[in-house]
Write a protein that holds these residues in place. Structure first.
Motif, PDB file in Angstrom:
ATOM      1  N   ALA A   1     -18.180 118.110  -0.199  1.00  0.00           N
ATOM      2  CA  ALA A   1     -18.795 119.406  -0.849  1.00  0.00           C
ATOM      3  C   ALA A   1     -20.056 119.023  -1.267  1.00  0.00           C
ATOM      4  N   ILE A   2     -20.305 117.920  -1.665  1.00  0.00           N
ATOM      5  CA  ILE A   2     -21.844 117.385  -2.006  1.00  0.00           C
ATOM      6  C   ILE A   2     -22.748 117.420  -0.982  1.00  0.00           C
ATOM      7  N   LEU A   3     -22.310 116.885   0.260  1.00  0.00           N
ATOM      8  CA  LEU A   3     -23.152 116.750   1.346  1.00  0.00           C
ATOM      9  C   LEU A   3     -23.625 118.163   1.929  1.00  0.00           C
ATOM     10  N   ALA A   4     -22.726 119.236   1.433  1.00  0.00           N
ATOM     11  CA  ALA A   4     -23.112 120.646   2.024  1.00  0.00           C
ATOM     12  C   ALA A   4     -24.298 121.182   1.063  1.00  0.00           C
ATOM     13  N   SER A   5     -24.566 120.693  -0.114  1.00  0.00           N
ATOM     14  CA  SER A   5     -25.479 121.042  -1.136  1.00  0.00           C
ATOM     15  C   SER A   5     -26.836 120.205  -1.095  1.00  0.00           C
ATOM     16  N   PRO A   6     -27.510 120.541  -0.734  1.00  0.00           N
ATOM     17  CA  PRO A   6     -28.855 119.694  -0.844  1.00  0.00           C
ATOM     18  C   PRO A   6     -29.360 119.228  -2.184  1.00  0.00           C
ATOM     19  N   ALA A   7     -29.040 120.185  -3.200  1.00  0.00           N
ATOM     20  CA  ALA A   7     -29.413 119.698  -4.687  1.00  0.00           C
ATOM     21  C   ALA A   7     -28.320 118.698  -4.857  1.00  0.00           C
ATOM     22  N   ALA A   8     -27.089 118.889  -4.733  1.00  0.00           N
ATOM     23  CA  ALA A   8     -25.971 117.903  -5.065  1.00  0.00           C
ATOM     24  C   ALA A   8     -26.194 116.606  -4.439  1.00  0.00           C
ATOM     25  N   THR A   9     -26.595 116.697  -3.142  1.00  0.00           N
ATOM     26  CA  THR A   9     -26.936 115.434  -2.162  1.00  0.00           C
ATOM     27  C   THR A   9     -28.085 114.784  -2.999  1.00  0.00           C
ATOM     28  N   ALA A  10     -29.202 115.227  -3.184  1.00  0.00           N
ATOM     29  CA  ALA A  10     -30.180 114.712  -3.783  1.00  0.00           C
ATOM     30  C   ALA A  10     -29.691 113.918  -5.088  1.00  0.00           C
ATOM     31  N   ALA A  11     -29.212 114.865  -6.096  1.00  0.00           N
ATOM     32  CA  ALA A  11     -28.900 114.161  -7.285  1.00  0.00           C
ATOM     33  C   ALA A  11     -27.769 112.862  -7.063  1.00  0.00           C
ATOM     34  N   ALA A  12     -26.828 113.005  -6.278  1.00  0.00           N
ATOM     35  CA  ALA A  12     -25.883 111.952  -6.020  1.00  0.00           C
ATOM     36  C   ALA A  12     -26.854 110.610  -5.470  1.00  0.00           C
ATOM     37  N   ALA A  13     -27.752 110.985  -4.802  1.00  0.00           N
ATOM     38  CA  ALA A  13     -28.735 109.851  -4.242  1.00  0.00           C
ATOM     39  C   ALA A  13     -29.225 108.868  -5.287  1.00  0.00           C
ATOM     40  N   GLY A  14     -29.318 109.831  -6.264  1.00  0.00           N
ATOM     41  CA  GLY A  14     -30.245 109.282  -7.732  1.00  0.00           C
ATOM     42  C   GLY A  14     -29.330 108.396  -8.478  1.00  0.00           C
ATOM     43  N   LEU A  15     -28.001 108.239  -8.078  1.00  0.00           N
ATOM     44  CA  LEU A  15     -27.273 107.524  -9.039  1.00  0.00           C
ATOM     45  C   LEU A  15     -27.099 105.792  -8.603  1.00  0.00           C
ATOM     46  N   ASP A  16     -26.486 105.102  -9.336  1.00  0.00           N
ATOM     47  CA  ASP A  16     -26.623 103.798  -8.914  1.00  0.00           C
ATOM     48  C   ASP A  16     -25.308 103.328  -8.202  1.00  0.00           C
ATOM     49  N   ALA A  17     -24.384 104.081  -8.264  1.00  0.00           N
ATOM     50  CA  ALA A  17     -23.107 104.014  -7.421  1.00  0.00           C
ATOM     51  C   ALA A  17     -22.319 105.318  -7.667  1.00  0.00           C
ATOM     52  N   VAL A  18     -21.536 105.646  -6.337  1.00  0.00           N
ATOM     53  CA  VAL A  18     -20.679 106.739  -6.554  1.00  0.00           C
ATOM     54  C   VAL A  18     -19.376 105.932  -5.660  1.00  0.00           C
ATOM     55  N   LEU A  19     -18.581 105.881  -6.503  1.00  0.00           N
ATOM     56  CA  LEU A  19     -16.919 105.380  -6.155  1.00  0.00           C
ATOM     57  C   LEU A  19     -16.285 106.542  -5.337  1.00  0.00           C
ATOM     58  N   ILE A  20     -15.676 106.100  -4.218  1.00  0.00           N
ATOM     59  CA  ILE A  20     -15.026 106.936  -3.491  1.00  0.00           C
ATOM     60  C   ILE A  20     -13.615 106.309  -3.314  1.00  0.00           C
ATOM     61  N   GLY A  21     -12.516 106.942  -4.002  1.00  0.00           N
ATOM     62  CA  GLY A  21     -11.020 106.754  -3.947  1.00  0.00           C
ATOM     63  C   GLY A  21     -10.048 107.892  -3.599  1.00  0.00           C
ATOM     64  N   GLY A  22      -8.787 107.460  -3.692  1.00  0.00           N
ATOM     65  CA  GLY A  22      -7.723 108.261  -3.250  1.00  0.00           C
ATOM     66  C   GLY A  22      -7.485 108.231  -1.750  1.00  0.00           C
ATOM     67  N   ALA A  23      -8.402 107.965  -0.909  1.00  0.00           N
ATOM     68  CA  ALA A  23      -8.443 107.968   0.562  1.00  0.00           C
ATOM     69  C   ALA A  23      -9.735 107.720   1.060  1.00  0.00           C
ATOM     70  N   ALA A  24      -9.727 107.033   2.160  1.00  0.00           N
ATOM     71  CA  ALA A  24     -10.701 106.581   2.818  1.00  0.00           C
ATOM     72  C   ALA A  24     -11.723 107.883   3.335  1.00  0.00           C
ATOM     73  N   PRO A  25     -12.875 107.794   3.297  1.00  0.00           N
ATOM     74  CA  PRO A  25     -13.561 108.963   3.761  1.00  0.00           C
ATOM     75  C   PRO A  25     -13.712 108.914   5.265  1.00  0.00           C
TER      76      PRO A  25
END
Length: 221
Positions: free
Chosen positions: A119-143
């Motif tokens: 969902a974030i990758l479908a939103s330019p604003a969210a993608t840019a904001a997430a790129a400014g973080l130091d880490a985004v943990l992805i869990g629950g399943a492998a993307p």
């Protein structure tokens, strides 16, 4: 809330029992993993050590699951007030982007599941904001590989995590165990995890999955 000290629990339960994290029950009835302040703190400290230092966290997962609660505990242990995304209407990528702007700290982190990353990758604003973080943990399943590659190309610092309620959340990041964690494969091909964040057993039951203290044999091959 009932006094958990009055509840008969596993003989392995310590006096400072802090939380029972119930598993999903995908392979049977849900089981309550017994955790203490020490196991939860060990997980938080190992996470910050791997990510490069303590920081503040944005909660975008349900807090009654281990991954969500650990987001709160990590922020509080580091001395910060976490930012909490409103999930009552479901995850909203643009709201997530606005919440990132509220996140204060020397380092900024969040934890997500793959559908949220999509969902974030479908939103330019969210993608840019997430790129400014130091880490985004992805869990629950492998993307999916395609999603992983798109996120990396967009500059989102994703970290693939592996763990479960019995290990106080993720304890293997991008295929490498956190500090203090060992990973091995037993004779049946199952993954065995050892470390200070491993639960003390299950509530009101014994289970051979918990061998020596600090050791847990998963159901994963």
């Amino acid at each position: 809330m009932p006094d958990v000290r009055a509840v008969p629990i596993s003989e392995r339960a310590p006096d400072d029992l802090a939380w029972l994290f119930y598993t999903s029950g995908t392979t049977g009835r849900p089981k309550g993993a017994i955790h203490t302040p020490a196991t939860l703190a060990a997980s938080a400290d190992a996470t910050h050590a791997r990510l490069g230092g303590e920081g503040n966290w944005l909660l975008a997962l349900p807090a009654h699951h281990i991954a969500g609660l650990q987001v709160l505990l990590r922020a509080l242990r580091a001395g910060f007030t976490p930012v909490i995304t409103d999930l009552r209407g479901g995850f909203n990528a643009d709201r997530f982007a606005a919440d990132i702007a509220l996140l204060r700290g020397p380092r900024r982190y969040t934890s997500l599941v793959p559908p949220q990353l999509i969902a974030i990758l479908a939103s330019p604003a969210a993608t840019a904001a997430a790129a400014g973080l130091d880490a985004v943990l992805i869990g629950g399943a492998a993307p999916p590989r395609s999603v992983h590659d798109r996120a990396r190309a967009a500059g989102i610092p994703i970290v693939r995590t592996y763990g479960m309620s019995e290990t106080a959340g993720g304890c293997v990041y991008d295929g490498q165990p956190l500090d203090g964690v060992s990973l091995s494969i037993d004779d049946e091909g199952r993954v065995v995890l050892c470390g200070p964040m491993v639960a003390h057993g299950y509530h009101r039951r014994t289970d051979p999955a918990f061998g020596a203290p600090g050791s847990f044999r998963t159901d994963d091959l």
